[in-house]
Design a protein around this motif. Structure first.
Motif, PDB file in Angstrom:
ATOM      1  N   GLY A  42       0.958  -1.312  -0.060  1.00  0.00           N
ATOM      2  CA  GLY A  42       0.044   0.053  -0.032  1.00  0.00           C
ATOM      3  C   GLY A  42       0.987   1.313  -0.077  1.00  0.00           C
ATOM      4  O   GLY A  42       0.578   2.149   0.862  1.00  0.00           O
ATOM      5  N   GLY A  44       1.192   3.716  -1.871  1.00  0.00           N
ATOM      6  CA  GLY A  44       0.781   5.147  -2.129  1.00  0.00           C
ATOM      7  C   GLY A  44       1.652   5.877  -3.363  1.00  0.00           C
ATOM      8  O   GLY A  44       2.299   5.133  -4.220  1.00  0.00           O
ATOM      9  N   THR A  64      -2.839  -0.602  -5.027  1.00  0.00           N
ATOM     10  CA  THR A  64      -3.937  -1.018  -6.153  1.00  0.00           C
ATOM     11  C   THR A  64      -4.559   0.168  -6.862  1.00  0.00           C
ATOM     12  O   THR A  64      -5.112   0.108  -7.717  1.00  0.00           O
ATOM     13  CB  THR A  64      -5.061  -1.796  -5.446  1.00  0.00           C
TER      14      THR A  64
HETATM   15  C1  LIG Z   1      -3.651   4.979   3.886  1.00  0.00           C
HETATM   16  S1  LIG Z   1      -2.872   4.772   2.371  1.00  0.00           S
HETATM   17  C2  LIG Z   1      -1.295   4.648   2.598  1.00  0.00           C
HETATM   18  C3  LIG Z   1      -0.294   5.538   1.737  1.00  0.00           C
HETATM   19  C4  LIG Z   1       1.214   5.194   1.916  1.00  0.00           C
HETATM   20  N1  LIG Z   1       1.755   4.041   2.613  1.00  0.00           N
HETATM   21  C5  LIG Z   1       2.301   6.525   1.930  1.00  0.00           C
HETATM   22  O1  LIG Z   1       2.693   6.506   2.969  1.00  0.00           O
HETATM   23  O2  LIG Z   1       2.140   7.048   1.067  1.00  0.00           O
HETATM   24  C6  LIG Z   1      -3.467   3.136   2.071  1.00  0.00           C
HETATM   25  C7  LIG Z   1      -3.125   2.605   0.485  1.00  0.00           C
HETATM   26  O3  LIG Z   1      -3.229   1.222   0.428  1.00  0.00           O
HETATM   27  C8  LIG Z   1      -3.619   1.098  -1.032  1.00  0.00           C
HETATM   28  N2  LIG Z   1      -4.322  -0.260  -1.019  1.00  0.00           N
HETATM   29  C9  LIG Z   1      -5.431  -0.561  -0.606  1.00  0.00           C
HETATM   30  N3  LIG Z   1      -5.781  -1.930  -0.869  1.00  0.00           N
HETATM   31  C10 LIG Z   1      -4.620  -2.635  -1.367  1.00  0.00           C
HETATM   32  C11 LIG Z   1      -4.344  -3.969  -1.499  1.00  0.00           C
HETATM   33  N4  LIG Z   1      -5.179  -4.914  -1.474  1.00  0.00           N
HETATM   34  N5  LIG Z   1      -3.048  -4.094  -2.027  1.00  0.00           N
HETATM   35  C12 LIG Z   1      -2.178  -2.996  -1.982  1.00  0.00           C
HETATM   36  N6  LIG Z   1      -2.512  -1.801  -1.617  1.00  0.00           N
HETATM   37  C13 LIG Z   1      -3.684  -1.487  -1.555  1.00  0.00           C
HETATM   38  C14 LIG Z   1      -4.587   2.127  -1.216  1.00  0.00           C
HETATM   39  O4  LIG Z   1      -4.372   2.480  -2.631  1.00  0.00           O
HETATM   40  C15 LIG Z   1      -3.736   3.221  -0.489  1.00  0.00           C
HETATM   41  O5  LIG Z   1      -2.669   4.107  -1.488  1.00  0.00           O
END
Ligand SMILES: C[S@@+](CC[C@H](N)C(=O)[O-])C[C@H]1O[C@@H](n2cnc3c(N)ncnc32)[C@H](O)[C@@H]1O
Length: 194
Positions: A42, A44, A64
Motif C-alpha cells: 500500500g 501510495g 492498487t
Molecule cells: C492509507 S494509504 C497509505 C499511503 C502510503 N503508505 C504512503 O505513505 O504514502 C493506503 C494505501 O493502500 C492501498 N491499498 C488498498 N488496498 C490495497 C491492496 N489490497 N493491496 C495493495 N495496496 C492497497 C491504497 O490504494 C492506498 O494507497
C-alpha cells in the motif's frame, strides 16, 4: 483535509499532503533495521519505497490505486500496481514488509492480511505495522474517502488495530510479535515469520 469516514460515522484524517512529501524521520527510524528486500504494501505515491531505495536497500512498493502507482513511478520509486492478495514476485523470499499509515486496515481483516504477508516473507523475515495507540478501537469497518472537495468515493472494507491487540492477531496469523513501541507519537509493531 481528506478523510476516511467509517461506517459507524467516525472520521480518520488522512495526511495526504504528508504522503506526497519526503519520508519523515518518524517513518524511517522504525524501518532502519529491516532486512532487504523490503516490500512496501500500500505504498501510495512511493514515499517510503523511494527513501528505502535511496538508502541502498532493494525495495518494491505495491498499491492498487493506478494514480498513486503512476505518481510513484514518475518519482522514480520501484512500484507495481498490484494487490497484496494477488500473486507477487519473490513470494516467500522477502526479508521484510511494511504496513504503514493505517495499512494494517487493508482488506478489512488484519489476520488475513498478516497471514498473507507471512506467506510473502522468508523464514525470520519481519513485518513492521503501524498500529493505533493502546486502547484505541480494534475493529473491522468500512470506510470511504471523503476529499476536501468533490464527491466521496465508494465504501470499502477497512480495519483498525490497537497496539495492545496486535500480538494476538499476529499470533492467529502465524507470526511472532517481537516488539510494540511508540516512536514520535506513532505506534509500531514488529512481528517475525517463525
Ligand atoms: C492509507 S494509504 C497509505 C499511503 C502510503 N503508505 C504512503 O505513505 O504514502 C493506503 C494505501 O493502500 C492501498 N491499498 C488498498 N488496498 C490495497 C491492496 N489490497 N493491496 C495493495 N495496496 C492497497 C491504497 O490504494 C492506498 O494507497
Amino acid at each position: 483535509v481528506t478523510a476516511l469516514r467509517t461506517a459507524g460515522g467516525g472520521r480518520i484524517e488522512l495526511a495526504v499532503d504528508g504522503w506526497m512529501a519526503e519520508a519523515a524521520e518518524s517513518d524511517l527510524a522504525p524501518l532502519a533495521e529491516l532486512a532487504a528486500p523490503v516490500l512496501d504494501v500500500g505504498c501510495g505515491p512511493g514515499r517510503i519505497a523511494l527513501a528505502l531505495a535511496a538508502g541502498g536497500r532493494a525495495t518494491l512498493g505495491i498499491d492498487t490505486a493506478p494514480a498513486a502507482v503512476a505518481e510513484a513511478a514518475r518519482r522514480g520509486a520501484p512500484v507495481l500496481c498490484r494487490s497484496v492478495f494477488d500473486p507477487l514476485p519473490g513470494e516467500g523470499r522477502w526479508g521484510s514488509a511494511v504496513l504503514l499509515d493505517g495499512n494494517i486496515g487493508i482488506g478489512g481483516d488484519p489476520v488475513a492480511l498478516l497471514r498473507r504477508v507471512g506467506q510473502l516473507l522468508r523464514r525470520a523475515g519481519r513485518v513492521v505495522a503501524e498500529v493505533g495507540a493502546p486502547g484505541t478501537p480494534t475493529e473491522r469497518t468500512a470506510v470511504r474517502i471523503e476529499p476536501r472537495r468533490g464527491r466521496p468515493g465508494p465504501w470499502f472494507p477497512w480495519a483498525t488495530v490497537a497496539a495492545d491487540r496486535f500480538a494476538d492477531l499476529a499470533s492467529v496469523a502465524g507470526l511472532v510479535t517481537e516488539r510494540v513501541a511508540d516512536h514520535d507519537g506513532r505506534w509500531f509493531a514488529t512481528a517475525a515469520r517463525p
